[in-house]
Design an enzyme around this catalytic site. Structure first.
Site, PDB file in Angstrom:
ATOM      1  N   PRO A   2       0.810  -1.212   0.000  1.00 63.52           N
ATOM      2  CG  PRO A   2      -1.016  -1.590   1.410  1.00 63.52           C
ATOM      3  CD  PRO A   2       0.303  -2.176   0.988  1.00 63.52           C
ATOM      4  CD  GLU A   3       3.978   2.293  -3.930  1.00 63.12           C
ATOM      5  OE1 GLU A   3       4.170   3.374  -4.514  1.00 63.12           O
ATOM      6  OE2 GLU A   3       4.382   1.216  -4.363  1.00 63.12           O
ATOM      7  CE  LYS A  58       4.674   5.428   0.615  1.00 63.68           C
ATOM      8  NZ  LYS A  58       5.967   4.723   0.531  1.00 63.68           N
ATOM      9  NE  ARG A 274      13.395  -0.832  -0.396  1.00 62.63           N
ATOM     10  CZ  ARG A 274      13.892  -1.488   0.650  1.00 62.63           C
ATOM     11  NH1 ARG A 274      14.492  -2.644   0.498  1.00 62.63           N
ATOM     12  NH2 ARG A 274      13.782  -0.995   1.864  1.00 62.63           N
TER      13      ARG A 274
END
Length: 285
Positions: A2-3, A58, A274
Site C-alpha cells: 500500500p502506497e 501513507k 530495491r
DNA sequence: TGCGTTGTTTCACC
DNA sequence: CGGTGAAACAACGC
C-alpha cells in the site's frame, strides 16, 4: 505494498461507508500490531462513532467522536475490508487475502463491528503494519513528528520549484530520493517506477543532475502515476507480477514484457537494494 | 531452507 | 546539522 493510492482508496471507503457509524464490538486478535500505541487497547473506541478519515503520506487517520484518532500504517501487506450485512464487501490495500474469499482470514488481525451491520476486517499477511490510538491532538503531533515532505499528489501537492529545490541537494539516485518520504510524501516502489518510466528518466540518475526539462516531466509524471493508481483503486502486484496483464502499472512487475512506449523488454535491476523495473531504451542511463 | 520482499528506522561517518 | 549508504527489522511464502 500500500502506497499513497491504496491508502487513499481505503480512506475514501471509510469515509463513504463508516462515517457516523457507532462501534459496537472490536476484537484485536494480534495485539502486537498496537506496538507503540499510546492507548494499548482499542476498547476506548467502543460506543464512539467515526467522524472522518484523513490521510497524510501513507498513514490513514481515522477520527472518532470524543476526540480520539486511530492512526493506521499498512506497510507492505495491510488490507481493509468493509462488509455490510455479511454480503456486500469492498476491499482495498494488499490483494491478499483474496477479496472474494472468506473473512475473517487467518491473516485478519482486527475485527470492528459497527451499528447498522457493517463489519470491518484489518488483515496483514506480513504483520508489519501498525495501529496507534491516541487523542486527536496528540495524533497531530505524532504525524508532524514524521517530518513528511509535501504530498506528491492532490490539491496542495508539491510544486515544481519546490521539488526541484529538494532534489538539487541530493546526489543519490533519483529513485532513492523519491522514496524518501521527507523529500515528498506518498511514493513507494511501484509508483516511483511508473513515474520515472513516464518521465523517461533512468532510476539510477543522480537526483541533483536532472535537467530542467526532465524535472518538468517528472513532476507531471508523479501526479499522473498516482492519479492513475487512485482511479484504479490501487495497483495489483502478486508474486512480482502486475495485473491486469495489459494495464497499469505499466512497468513495475513486468520484467520481460514489452514497453508500452517502444516495445523493448522491461528490465529488472536493483537500485538502493530495491527491485526496480525500467525500459533500457526509453530510460537511458 | 535461505532468500526475497518493502517501508521505515538506525547507525557510523563525512 | 544534514546528507549518504549500508544494515537492520518486521514475518512470511516459496
Amino acid at each position: 505494498m500500500p502506497e499513497l493510492p491504496e491508502v487513499e482508496t481505503i480512506r475514501r471507503l471509510v469515509e463513504r461507508h463508516l462515517v457516523g457509524r457507532a462501534l459496537e464490538t472490536v476484537e484485536v486478535r494480534l495485539p502486537k500490531l498496537l506496538r507503540d500505541s499510546p492507548f494499548p487497547s482499542l476498547d476506548p473506541l467502543l460506543g464512539r462513532s467515526i467522524t472522518g478519515a484523513r490521510r497524510r503520506a501513507k498513514i490513514l487517520i481515522v477520527d472518532w467522536s470524543g476526540d480520539l484518532s486511530l492512526l493506521v500504517h499498512f506497510k507492505l501487506s495491510g488490507q481493509l475490508a468493509i462488509e455490510h450485512a455479511g454480503t456486500d464487501r469492498v476491499v482495498a490495500g494488499h490483494p491478499v487475502p483474496d477479496p472474494h474469499g472468506p473473512y475473517p482470514h487467518r491473516a485478519t488481525h482486527v475485527i470492528f463491528g459497527f451499528a447498522g451491520g457493517n463489519t470491518v476486517y484489518f488483515s496483514d499477511v506480513r504483520q508489519f503494519g501498525w495501529l496507534r490510538l491516541m487523542p486527536t491532538a496528540r495524533a497531530e503531533e505524532v504525524v508532524e513528528s514524521f517530518g513528511f515532505g509535501p504530498e506528491a499528489v492532490g490539491h496542495d501537492s508539491i510544486e515544481l520549484h519546490d521539488m526541484a529545490a529538494r532534489l538539487a541537494r541530493r546526489r543519490i539516485a533519483i529513485k532513492t530520493a523519491l522514496l524518501n518520504q521527507q523529500v515528498m510524501a506518498g511514493l513507494g516502489n511501484i509508483y516511483v517506477d511508473e513515474a520515472l518510466h513516464r518521465a523517461a528518466i533512468h532510476p539510477g540518475r543522480p537526483a541533483n543532475l536532472l535537467r530542467p526539462a526532465e524535472l518538468v516531466r517528472l513532476h507531471a509524471a508523479i501526479s499522473w502515476s498516482l492519479e492513475r493508481g487512485i482511479e484504479q483503486g490501487g495497483a495489483k502486484i502478486v508474486h512480482n507480477r502486475a495485473y491486469p496483464k495489459d494495464g497499469f502499472p505499466q512497468v513495475h512487475g513486468r520484467a520481460g514484457e514489452p514497453c508500452v512506449t517502444c516495445s523493448a523488454p522491461i528490465t529488472k535491476i536493483r537500485v538502493g537494494a530495491r527491485g526496480t523495473y525500467f525500459c533500457h531504451r526509453c530510460q537511458p542511463a
